[in-house]
Design an enzyme around this catalytic site. Structure first.
Site, PDB file in Angstrom:
ATOM      1  CD  GLU B  56      -1.482  -2.462   1.652  1.00 35.65           C
ATOM      2  OE1 GLU B  56      -0.325  -2.530   2.144  1.00 35.65           O
ATOM      3  OE2 GLU B  56      -2.220  -3.451   1.522  1.00 35.65           O
ATOM      4  CG  HIS B 107     -13.675  -3.851   3.856  1.00 43.15           C
ATOM      5  ND1 HIS B 107     -14.151  -3.711   2.572  1.00 43.15           N
ATOM      6  CD2 HIS B 107     -13.795  -5.156   4.149  1.00 43.15           C
ATOM      7  CE1 HIS B 107     -14.528  -4.890   2.114  1.00 43.15           C
ATOM      8  NE2 HIS B 107     -14.338  -5.794   3.049  1.00 43.15           N
TER       9      HIS B 107
END
Lengths: 279, 319
Positions: B56, B107
């Site tokens: 990420e 999420h």
């Protein structure tokens, strides 16, 4: 192309600027001096750029990932015409465009902010991917420090460069074996660097980072596209040319006193390329 | 109630359309393509889709490089992996650079459900909101997520777009213009004002109906943009009703409640009661049971509203 002797004069000019800037304003002299030949070659021979039009769409990009050595970048930018040489004196002062670590939105020509280590290669990848997508054949040059290779993000990015076959990108590793807490091999060994990059799918070239001919031939090799990114491992000496600085970790981030600066300027020697900053 | 859809579904649809409308739009993903609904775009525009793998921090940096090179990248992953794992990359490469990166995360919050505390971002709004140059948007449903995605692509600058995993009823009206930084007033009342974001907007509406049955009239504000927050409506409501309740699927520290408190403490101090998680991690369980346990339901908003009204009477400001 400039001659080797001209390039040497320019590199000497950058080194003199670095000593004067850090001595007057604090900063990180050692690594910056060690990268002078590489940055000189990029800004005065290699980059396709236009200092009067820093946002030119087809420019080559130089990403300085180890932003703490920004004095070498600021000096190269001023001396190649991005801004007045006089402005160098504002380095690290309030309201300056020349921040202690580079700030993109303050100074046109800075391609990205940097300082927090390990981020430059990811940004360089993004630019290289964008160039490929837009069929722009400009190149991306990214300079990192060797201690910086301890950052995990570098290896994430190294995978991305190889996975997307970014042969329009070169990573130059300023290998001086020094970081803040000592020798890189003692703090956290990163060797064998070349083997690591090879195993990640990169071309690798090892050079003496102070030798203009070796820098030039390595960059020439990179320019022949072959489907892989290129890592140039440039062996350099921290504080190269300044006897008391060479190989000494303390000069990573210490500013020379006026006496020390005087000695450094004597040892570095004079340059015929433009004139000294007058403080 | 209308059909149920998750926020991420609305995002996925909008991104697919953006692919056609704007050739500069690209998408990046960190091994969660279907989870964050970027797979529709990936199938339609493979040349503009970049799988970065489970990395990420690299994804955020790569997106920043693309933005600095004239593209409009949407970097997608889960909220914890963007706002929290790649926090410093977002700070330097995106916000300090003023790079035109859209960070679209799924999420967020407790309704991640069974995956538990590790995956339930409850502090992300606080950290994203604190960053200079960042815009933070928390859509209430799939419809609003769709419009927020389109609006994000139209504006220049970093955006954090917080989306949910679990399907929720579509409660916003698609025909009403969505404007970043401009709250939507859903209900006008006189006794208290409930300011909510994300899935808590629906709970706020349910709470307002319950309160009405008890003779209490409340305003309900959908504060979809947490930053820049719509100061005008917050101050106006404080003046009109005199007490405020905030509701968010996030910690009470530094999120929507924090933002509203900051505005009012400096402009028009009134009692503010925050509904949110109370400085705690979440846990595994069905989303609805978690919302109950952590006091994020319409019932909790009703109680908070009554408490704020009591405080309004008790607090006497010396002029």
């Amino acid at each position: 192309m400039k001659s080797h002797s001209e390039m040497k004069e320019i590199a000497t000019r950058l080194k003199r600027d670095i000593i004067q800037l850090t001595s007057a304003n604090t900063g990180h002299p050692g690594g910056a001096i060690g990268a002078a030949e590489i940055v000189a070659e990029l800004y005065f021979n290699r980059l396709k750029h236009d200092p009067s039009n820093p946002f030119w769409e087809d420019r080559d990009r130089f990403i300085l990932s180890n932003g703490h050595i920004c004095t070498v970048l600021y000096s190269a930018m001023a001396r190649s015409g991005y801004f007045e040489v006089e402005e160098l004196k504002t380095f690290r002062k309030v309201n300056s465009r020349l921040q202690g670590h580079p700030s993109r939105h303050d100074l046109p020509g800075i391609e990205t902010a940097s300082g927090p280590l390990g981020q430059g290669l990811s940004i360089a990848n993004g630019i290289a991917l964008s160039n490929k997508l837009r069929n722009n054949n400009s190149k991306v040059y990214c300079l990192v420090g060797d201690g910086e290779l301890q950052e995990g993000q570098i290896w994430e990015a190294a995978m991305t460069s190889a996975h997307y076959q970014l042969d329009n990108l070169v990573l130059i590793i300023n290998w001086n074996d020094i970081q803040i807490d000592g020798h890189v091999k003692d703090v956290m060994n990163i060797e064998p660097i070349a083997d690591k990059f090879k195993s990640f799918g990169w071309n690798t070239i090892e050079i003496d980072g102070h030798n203009i001919s070796e820098i030039q031939s390595a960059l020439d090799t990179f320019e022949i596209n072959n489907g892989s990114p290129t890592a140039i491992i440039a062996r350099t000496v921290l504080g190269n040319g300044v006897s008391y600085m060479e190989h000494e970790a303390i000069w990573h981030g210490k500013a020379p006193s006026s006496e020390e600066a005087k000695q450094a300027l004597e040892e570095i020697g004079t340059s015929t390329f433009e004139s000294d900053l007058i403080y | 109630m209308a059909n149920e859809l998750s926020g991420r579904e609305g995002f996925g649809q909008a991104l697919l359309e953006l692919g056609k409308e704007n050739k500069r739009v690209v998408a990046l993903c960190a091994d969660l393509a279907e989870s964050v609904k970027v797979h529709h775009f990936a199938e339609q525009y493979p040349e503009r889709y970049f799988q970065i793998g489970i990395a990420e921090q690299d994804m955020i940096g790569t997106a920043a490089g693309m933005a600095l090179s004239d593209l409009v990248p949407f970097a997608t992953t889960y909220a914890v992996f963007a706002a929290q794992r790649a926090n410093e990359q977002i700070r330097l490469a995106v916000c300090y650079n003023q790079a035109n990166v859209k960070i679209a995360v799924s999420h967020a919050g407790l309704t991640v459900g069974e995956d538990g505390a590790t995956h339930q971002a409850l502090e992300d709004i606080a950290s994203m909101r604190a960053m200079p140059n960042m815009t933070v948007i928390v859509p209430a449903d799939a419809e609003e997520a769709y419009h927020a995605t389109k609006a994000s692509a139209e504006m220049y600058g970093p955006v954090y777009l917080r989306l949910g995993r679990t399907p929720v009823p579509v409660i916003t009206n698609g025909s009403e213009e969505f404007k970043i930084g401009k709250a939507r007033k859903l209900r006008n009342g006189k006794d208290a004002t409930i300011i909510a974001c994300g899935i808590m907007v629906e709970q706020a509406l349910i709470a307002s109906e319950k309160l009405e049955m008890e003779g209490i009239s409340v305003s309900v504000i959908n504060m979809h943009t947490i930053k820049p927050i719509d100061k005008e409506i917050v101050i106006e409501e404080a003046k009109r009703t005199g007490c405020i309740v905030t509701a968010e699927e996030h910690s009470v520290i530094g999120g929507l409640g924090g933002a509203v408190s900051e505005v009012l403490s400096e402009n028009y101090p009134v009692p503010i009661i925050k509904v949110g998680t109370k400085d705690t991690f979440g846990e595994s369980g069905p989303p609805n049971e978690l919302l109950e346990k952590y006091k994020l339901t319409s019932k909790d908003i009703v109680e908070a509203t009554k408490k704020s009204m009591t405080m309004k009477k008790e607090v006497v400001f010396e002029k």
